[in-house]
Design a protein around this motif. Sequence first.
Motif: not given
Length: 116
Positions: A4, A39, A47, A49, A64, A66, A70-72, A89
């Motif tokens: 990532i 993920l 993973t 991140c 995060f 990801s 792409r974000y969490r 996400e």
Amino acid sequence: MSEIPDVTDSERWIVETTLKERYGDTTPELQFADAEIRLGPADRELTTCPVFFWEADGCHFVIFKSGERRYRCQFFYRGYQQYGTGVHEYDDLTECTVSLLQTQADHAARERGDLD
């Protein structure tokens, strides 16, 4: 699995600017770290991140990264008091950050009895 990408200057600017708009003169310090997450729900492997992290008013916020765009996110008070926005996400960091801040503000207002 591909690595990532690290946080970009543009991503950093987005989060810092959003925090300045939210907190004004009391803007918390934005910190960066790495975290290991799954993920996918069925993933057995973790993973690494990149993570945006800040603390404000006794609440801790985490975003995060990801993947590419792409974000969490989540916020928490204690380990057993973890909350999300209801969206697994995001593909837009601004939307992710604003949603996280708004969800936490709504949660705090409900806890105070200001919202039903």
